[in-house]
Design an enzyme around this catalytic site. Sequence first.
Site, mmCIF file in Angstrom:
data_model
loop_
_atom_site.group_PDB
_atom_site.id
_atom_site.type_symbol
_atom_site.label_atom_id
_atom_site.label_comp_id
_atom_site.label_asym_id
_atom_site.label_seq_id
_atom_site.Cartn_x
_atom_site.Cartn_y
_atom_site.Cartn_z
ATOM 1 N N ARG A 104 0.064 13.582 6.635
ATOM 2 C CA ARG A 104 -0.131 12.329 5.909
ATOM 3 C C ARG A 104 0.171 12.541 4.419
ATOM 4 O O ARG A 104 -0.144 13.618 3.872
ATOM 5 C CB ARG A 104 -1.593 11.909 6.086
ATOM 6 C CG ARG A 104 -1.981 10.583 5.462
ATOM 7 C CD ARG A 104 -1.439 9.436 6.216
ATOM 8 N NE ARG A 104 -2.119 8.176 5.900
ATOM 9 C CZ ARG A 104 -1.584 6.988 6.165
ATOM 10 N NH1 ARG A 104 -0.395 6.880 6.738
ATOM 11 N NH2 ARG A 104 -2.250 5.887 5.891
ATOM 12 N N THR A 397 6.516 1.633 10.659
ATOM 13 C CA THR A 397 6.117 2.945 11.098
ATOM 14 C C THR A 397 6.968 3.137 12.326
ATOM 15 O O THR A 397 7.570 2.169 12.813
ATOM 16 C CB THR A 397 4.605 2.894 11.428
ATOM 17 O OG1 THR A 397 3.885 2.647 10.233
ATOM 18 C CG2 THR A 397 4.071 4.121 12.107
ATOM 19 N N THR A 415 5.664 7.475 9.240
ATOM 20 C CA THR A 415 5.795 6.176 8.595
ATOM 21 C C THR A 415 6.225 6.234 7.134
ATOM 22 O O THR A 415 5.987 7.238 6.449
ATOM 23 C CB THR A 415 4.427 5.445 8.668
ATOM 24 O OG1 THR A 415 4.561 4.121 8.151
ATOM 25 C CG2 THR A 415 3.349 6.162 7.875
ATOM 26 N N ASN A 417 5.237 3.316 5.753
ATOM 27 C CA ASN A 417 4.303 2.201 5.621
ATOM 28 C C ASN A 417 5.037 0.873 5.739
ATOM 29 O O ASN A 417 5.185 0.364 6.823
ATOM 30 C CB ASN A 417 3.483 2.270 4.337
ATOM 31 C CG ASN A 417 2.258 1.386 4.408
ATOM 32 O OD1 ASN A 417 1.761 1.136 5.507
ATOM 33 N ND2 ASN A 417 1.763 0.900 3.295
ATOM 34 N N SER A 468 -5.371 5.768 7.716
ATOM 35 C CA SER A 468 -4.244 5.285 8.523
ATOM 36 C C SER A 468 -4.764 4.598 9.784
ATOM 37 O O SER A 468 -5.932 4.728 10.147
ATOM 38 C CB SER A 468 -3.383 6.486 8.915
ATOM 39 O OG SER A 468 -2.401 6.118 9.853
ATOM 40 N N SER A 469 -3.866 3.880 10.434
ATOM 41 C CA SER A 469 -4.181 3.342 11.765
ATOM 42 C C SER A 469 -3.341 4.005 12.852
ATOM 43 O O SER A 469 -3.441 3.630 14.030
ATOM 44 C CB SER A 469 -3.914 1.829 11.794
ATOM 45 O OG SER A 469 -4.751 1.160 10.897
ATOM 46 N N GLY A 489 3.014 -0.602 13.592
ATOM 47 C CA GLY A 489 2.438 -1.951 13.495
ATOM 48 C C GLY A 489 1.190 -2.055 12.639
ATOM 49 O O GLY A 489 0.369 -2.950 12.886
ATOM 50 N N GLY A 490 1.007 -1.151 11.642
ATOM 51 C CA GLY A 490 -0.196 -1.267 10.808
ATOM 52 C C GLY A 490 -1.425 -1.265 11.705
ATOM 53 O O GLY A 490 -1.484 -0.511 12.683
HETATM 54 N N1 GLY Z 1 0.956 3.021 7.183
HETATM 55 C C1 GLY Z 1 0.382 2.534 8.349
HETATM 56 C C2 GLY Z 1 -0.748 3.368 8.794
HETATM 57 O O1 GLY Z 1 -0.774 4.544 8.536
HETATM 58 O O2 GLY Z 1 -1.645 2.861 9.384
#
Ligand code: GLY
Length: 599
Positions: A104, A397, A415, A417, A468-469, A489-490
């Site tokens: 990350r 992503t 990603t 983002n 993050s998701s 997809g966030g």
């Molecule tokens: N940038 C999207 C995530 O990491 O959730």
Amino acid sequence: MPKFRRAGLFRLAVLVIPALLMSPLTGRAQRLPTESSGAMVASASRLASEAGLEILRRGGNAVDASIATGLALTVTYPRAGNIGGGGFMVIRHADGRAIVIDFRERAPSGATPDMYLDASGTVVPGRSTHGYLAAGVPGTIAGFALALEKHGSGKVSWAEVVEPARRLAAEGFPMTQGLARDLRGSERLLASFPESRRVFLRNGALPKVGERWVQADLGQTFARLQKEGPREFYEGETARLIAEDMARHGGLITSADLRAYRALERPVLRGTYRGHEILTMPPPSSGGIALLQMLAMLEPHDVASLGHNSAAKIHLFAEVMRRAFRDRAEFLGDPDFVTVPTAGLIDPAYARGLMTSFSPERATPSEGLSAGRPAGLVATSPPTGHPASPPAGSAETTHYSVIDAAGNAVSTTYTLNGLFGNGVTVTGTGFLLNNEMDDFTSKVGVKNMFGLLQGPANAIAPGKRPLSSMTPTIVVKDNKPFVITGSPGGPTIINTTLLIITHVIDHGMSATQAVDAPRFHHQWMPDSIDCEPFLTSRDTQRLLESKGHRLTNRKLYPNDPEAAARSWGDGETILIDPQTGRRLGANDLRSPDSAAIGY
Ligand code: GLY
């Protein structure tokens, strides 16, 4: 009966019986998964899937192939494929060992909690999403290098895994439909940065589908990485180009930030669902915790008998999603900076406790829904505020899944983002930078680009990783990999992953059925169920409304060329048949260049 009449009846039967089997009476015909007996790669780009297969054919394992695919996606899928961003890799070796590689992005050392606020304390629109100030220190190259060193086969070198990406960039490839569409769709963002305008828009002369697309600077960057090794990105010419570009444009990333970046190995997050083992992503992603919480909340319910996409099932899932996202907002952040009560949050008893307020008849309003109190909790001030709109569409992503012939499995989500990240191409390098800083809490109670409300646990600090998701996941059955999945997809990532897994386990869907099925999403705030086109019938929606749900329907127009923009996720998935061991790949048709291929 004369012979010719018998032959005629036989021909009629041959034509009519299959047609009846596919008629509306028996359900729609389903596309078949891609099958192989050995290795398989599923990604958002056929060329990137081929790059992974090339490495597998040279004797590499699933980790080696994942690195080659990830690097190639930078070239063929620049909306999200990257070396200027970061992500996560969940690895399960064939012998059962499992580990996570966390690459990350990190906040630069000059970052401050209020860096996106003006003098009056108001979030400045665009500051955390566009341009140099939005970028975190990229982690992809460090993550791939760590994965190769610790978990690669040892049979292919760093230079070899980089080669397919270098070749694709330097020699080019025919412009694809998906890339042409992406570049056209992001013309405004890319045109606002001269280097991106030059590299990605050819100063206004965008190539047509089928024309050769060469990225000379990116080819040079990969050639340097091949020659000097992965630390070149952090200490060599590439690092110098990044730091100089940052200094020229008011960005924060310095040579020291780049030199200090390290990817990490973390223990995989483990849970279970109906006898399957779930291997997923721990913090700094919220994805794994939320996924395990939701599965634990669902387990006492007979999901299969509720029926696929019945009002009762969508209601149950929306309530489960609402509760997990409420906890996400309050408790989650970078575990190296804040105490995240992970064990408490994924304890099935705790998750079941969250459902004591569940009613099969009535939606629980998000307003006033309090988070639970997991063991090990460190209290923070919960976020407040009520964004009225659903999550923004541009959630970029990418996810890809790989298995090799020996059964090593890798699930990677990484990603930039936003779509094409922060829009900045680092001068002279050919690659884009991320806008991952927007995943931090710019201000408690103010939604980010995904409409997410976040808490102080996710506040900005130097060196910290934003929450993050991303939810790269491997489902294990009888000690063998069963499903390798994840999605972009966030915040919708988490729910897309949940739906794909439960489609397979609860409804017995094939890989393609699980990926193709229309999706829905609830993230606590805003208090509505976001629905992909064709999710349900109008009368099912009325039943949901009668329980108190608000539904947001994504519009779909006849023959809509931008249909993908009204869907979300890209769940590049591989299912391994437990009986035969055959690999069944499902590329996601929402992504036009995607491919699951194997041998
Ligand atoms: N940038 C999207 C995530 O990491 O959730």
